[in-house]
Design a protein around this motif. Structure first.
Motif, PDB file in Angstrom:
ATOM      1  N   ALA A  90      76.232  33.741  30.699  1.00 14.79           N
ATOM      2  CA  ALA A  90      77.035  34.906  31.041  1.00 14.79           C
ATOM      3  C   ALA A  90      76.811  35.371  32.465  1.00 14.79           C
ATOM      4  N   ASP A  91      75.602  35.124  33.002  1.00 14.85           N
ATOM      5  CA  ASP A  91      75.296  35.560  34.367  1.00 14.85           C
ATOM      6  C   ASP A  91      75.525  34.468  35.402  1.00 14.85           C
ATOM      7  N   ASP A  92      76.278  33.439  35.036  1.00 11.85           N
ATOM      8  CA  ASP A  92      76.515  32.312  35.941  1.00 11.85           C
ATOM      9  C   ASP A  92      77.299  32.749  37.174  1.00 11.85           C
ATOM     10  N   PRO A  93      76.851  32.397  38.389  1.00 12.66           N
ATOM     11  CA  PRO A  93      77.555  32.830  39.609  1.00 12.66           C
ATOM     12  C   PRO A  93      78.994  32.339  39.702  1.00 12.66           C
ATOM     13  N   CYS A  94      79.261  31.134  39.223  1.00 12.65           N
ATOM     14  CA  CYS A  94      80.640  30.633  39.274  1.00 12.65           C
ATOM     15  C   CYS A  94      81.531  31.415  38.314  1.00 12.65           C
ATOM     16  N   ARG A  95      81.024  31.696  37.133  1.00 16.15           N
ATOM     17  CA  ARG A  95      81.773  32.478  36.155  1.00 16.15           C
ATOM     18  C   ARG A  95      82.095  33.872  36.683  1.00 16.15           C
ATOM     19  N   ASN A  96      81.145  34.465  37.417  1.00 11.72           N
ATOM     20  CA  ASN A  96      81.269  35.852  37.847  1.00 11.72           C
ATOM     21  C   ASN A  96      81.726  36.012  39.295  1.00 11.72           C
ATOM     22  N   ALA A  97      82.141  34.927  39.929  1.00  8.72           N
ATOM     23  CA  ALA A  97      82.552  35.009  41.330  1.00  8.72           C
ATOM     24  C   ALA A  97      83.766  35.910  41.518  1.00  8.72           C
ATOM     25  N   CYS A  98      84.665  35.934  40.541  1.00 11.97           N
ATOM     26  CA  CYS A  98      85.845  36.800  40.604  1.00 11.97           C
ATOM     27  C   CYS A  98      86.388  36.952  39.198  1.00 11.97           C
ATOM     28  N   ALA A  99      87.253  37.934  39.003  1.00 12.94           N
ATOM     29  CA  ALA A  99      87.801  38.189  37.669  1.00 12.94           C
ATOM     30  C   ALA A  99      88.592  36.994  37.149  1.00 12.94           C
ATOM     31  N   GLU A 100      89.299  36.310  38.057  1.00  6.91           N
ATOM     32  CA  GLU A 100      90.094  35.150  37.642  1.00  6.91           C
ATOM     33  C   GLU A 100      89.198  34.044  37.084  1.00  6.91           C
ATOM     34  N   ASN A 101      88.049  33.829  37.708  1.00  5.76           N
ATOM     35  CA  ASN A 101      87.121  32.840  37.179  1.00  5.76           C
ATOM     36  C   ASN A 101      86.605  33.250  35.807  1.00  5.76           C
ATOM     37  N   GLY A 102      86.274  34.527  35.644  1.00  5.37           N
ATOM     38  CA  GLY A 102      85.793  34.996  34.354  1.00  5.37           C
ATOM     39  C   GLY A 102      86.784  34.735  33.238  1.00  5.37           C
ATOM     40  N   ARG A 103      88.060  35.011  33.502  1.00  2.00           N
ATOM     41  CA  ARG A 103      89.081  34.762  32.480  1.00  2.00           C
ATOM     42  C   ARG A 103      89.221  33.272  32.193  1.00  2.00           C
ATOM     43  N   ALA A 104      89.158  32.446  33.233  1.00  2.00           N
ATOM     44  CA  ALA A 104      89.303  31.004  33.042  1.00  2.00           C
ATOM     45  C   ALA A 104      88.127  30.429  32.253  1.00  2.00           C
ATOM     46  N   PHE A 105      86.909  30.907  32.519  1.00  2.00           N
ATOM     47  CA  PHE A 105      85.751  30.470  31.733  1.00  2.00           C
ATOM     48  C   PHE A 105      85.901  30.891  30.274  1.00  2.00           C
ATOM     49  N   THR A 106      86.364  32.120  30.037  1.00  2.00           N
ATOM     50  CA  THR A 106      86.573  32.589  28.667  1.00  2.00           C
ATOM     51  C   THR A 106      87.591  31.709  27.948  1.00  2.00           C
ATOM     52  N   ASN A 107      88.676  31.358  28.622  1.00  2.00           N
ATOM     53  CA  ASN A 107      89.683  30.469  28.024  1.00  2.00           C
ATOM     54  C   ASN A 107      89.082  29.107  27.700  1.00  2.00           C
ATOM     55  N   THR A 108      88.222  28.629  28.572  1.00  2.00           N
ATOM     56  CA  THR A 108      87.582  27.327  28.351  1.00  2.00           C
ATOM     57  C   THR A 108      86.628  27.397  27.166  1.00  2.00           C
ATOM     58  N   ASP A 109      85.828  28.460  27.088  1.00  2.00           N
ATOM     59  CA  ASP A 109      84.898  28.624  25.970  1.00  2.00           C
ATOM     60  C   ASP A 109      85.654  28.665  24.637  1.00  2.00           C
ATOM     61  N   ARG A 110      86.800  29.322  24.618  1.00  2.00           N
ATOM     62  CA  ARG A 110      87.578  29.417  23.371  1.00  2.00           C
ATOM     63  C   ARG A 110      88.079  28.049  22.936  1.00  2.00           C
ATOM     64  N   LEU A 111      88.353  27.171  23.886  1.00  2.00           N
ATOM     65  CA  LEU A 111      88.796  25.819  23.557  1.00  2.00           C
ATOM     66  C   LEU A 111      87.733  25.077  22.760  1.00  2.00           C
ATOM     67  N   PHE A 112      86.460  25.383  23.025  1.00  2.00           N
ATOM     68  CA  PHE A 112      85.361  24.668  22.375  1.00  2.00           C
ATOM     69  C   PHE A 112      84.685  25.497  21.290  1.00  2.00           C
ATOM     70  N   ALA A 113      85.243  26.651  20.980  1.00  2.00           N
ATOM     71  CA  ALA A 113      84.624  27.519  19.959  1.00  2.00           C
ATOM     72  C   ALA A 113      84.750  26.894  18.565  1.00  2.00           C
TER      73      ALA A 113
END
Length: 257
Positions: free
Chosen positions: A234-257
């Motif tokens: 959750a504290d990953d710098p790439c994930r948290n670099a901007c809001a757009e990255n955060g949403r894209a990581f969340t979408n990716t995580d849901r793909l593998f949930a």
């Protein structure tokens, strides 16, 4: 055992130590490589001699229609180059890979790849029948050949990244290649956030003004960054670099949930 080159690279401040490499490979100068890189795997990509260019394309393994999207990647992160902290977005709003370390600071997402006609004009022709491994290979055909191993064709070749190359953009929009950008030992760490078909070519950058065909080799060092059933923290710098990255990581995580 880690190579001496790996040990030397671990001294760079921008690269975390790699305790347990899974495998290593060298892509020789002017050749190409492809493979399936699983979620949570990371690659350290090394410019062995300096002056390398590594053209790369990325497709989601399970559905190759989903692929790295240059336009979405750049506009989401308000950038015209790639470096540490950036994520490579797909055309489905997910993240295919993240740049978690970088000793160079600039990689080109704009320049594309050279085709056979461009390389023939710049370098002449050297065919395999006469020159064997000294033949001239262009980036476009190299990537298409690698994609063909997985049932894909020329229409599946989307925009690529050119690692280790720098292209400056002028006020008038003109692109200019920056010679001498990458030094021997320059490296970046690329972490894969989904199961990815990656294809690489070490052919020269299409805007490189060098009139001699002088491609350079690149080394790959693979390790496990996080378990495949998990995700970037959750504290990953790439994930948290901007809001757009955060949403894209969340979408990716849901793909593998």
């Amino acid at each position: 055992m880690p190579s001496s080159l790996l040990t030397e690279l671990d001294d760079f401040n921008d690269l975390a130590p790699v305790a347990a490499p899974l495998w290593e490979a060298v892509i020789p100068a002017g050749t190409h490589w492809s493979g399936i890189l699983r979620r949570g795997l990371a690659l350290r990509i090394v410019d062995i001699e300096g002056g390398a260019n590594l053209a790369a394309v990325f497709h989601r393994q399970e559905d190759p229609l989903e692929r790295y999207n240059m336009a979405d990647t750049l506009k989401a992160q308000h950038t015209a180059h790639l470096t540490r902290g950036h994520a490579l977005h797909t055309d489905m709003g997910r993240v295919v890979a993240s740049i978690t370390g970088d000793t160079l600071g600039w990689h080109d997402p704009l320049g594309g790849v050279g085709d056979a006609a461009l390389f023939a004009r710049k370098y002449g022709e050297r065919r395999y029948q006469a020159h064997r491994n000294e033949m001239i290979r262009n980036g476009r055909d190299s990537l298409v050949l690698e994609l063909a191993k997985y049932g894909l064709g020329p229409r599946d070749l989307a925009a690529n990244v050119n690692f280790f190359s720098k292209v400056a953009v002028g006020d008038d929009g003109a692109l200019s290649y920056v010679s001498g950008h990458s030094r021997a030992g320059a490296a970046l760490d690329l972490r894969f956030e989904m199961n990815t078909l990656a294809a690489f070519s070490t052919a020269p950058h299409p805007l490189d003004p060098q009139r001699e065909y002088t491609p350079k080799p690149v080394k790959l060092i693979a390790w496990r960054a996080y378990p495949a059933e998990s995700s970037a923290p959750a504290d990953d710098p790439c994930r948290n670099a901007c809001a757009e990255n955060g949403r894209a990581f969340t979408n990716t995580d849901r793909l593998f949930a």
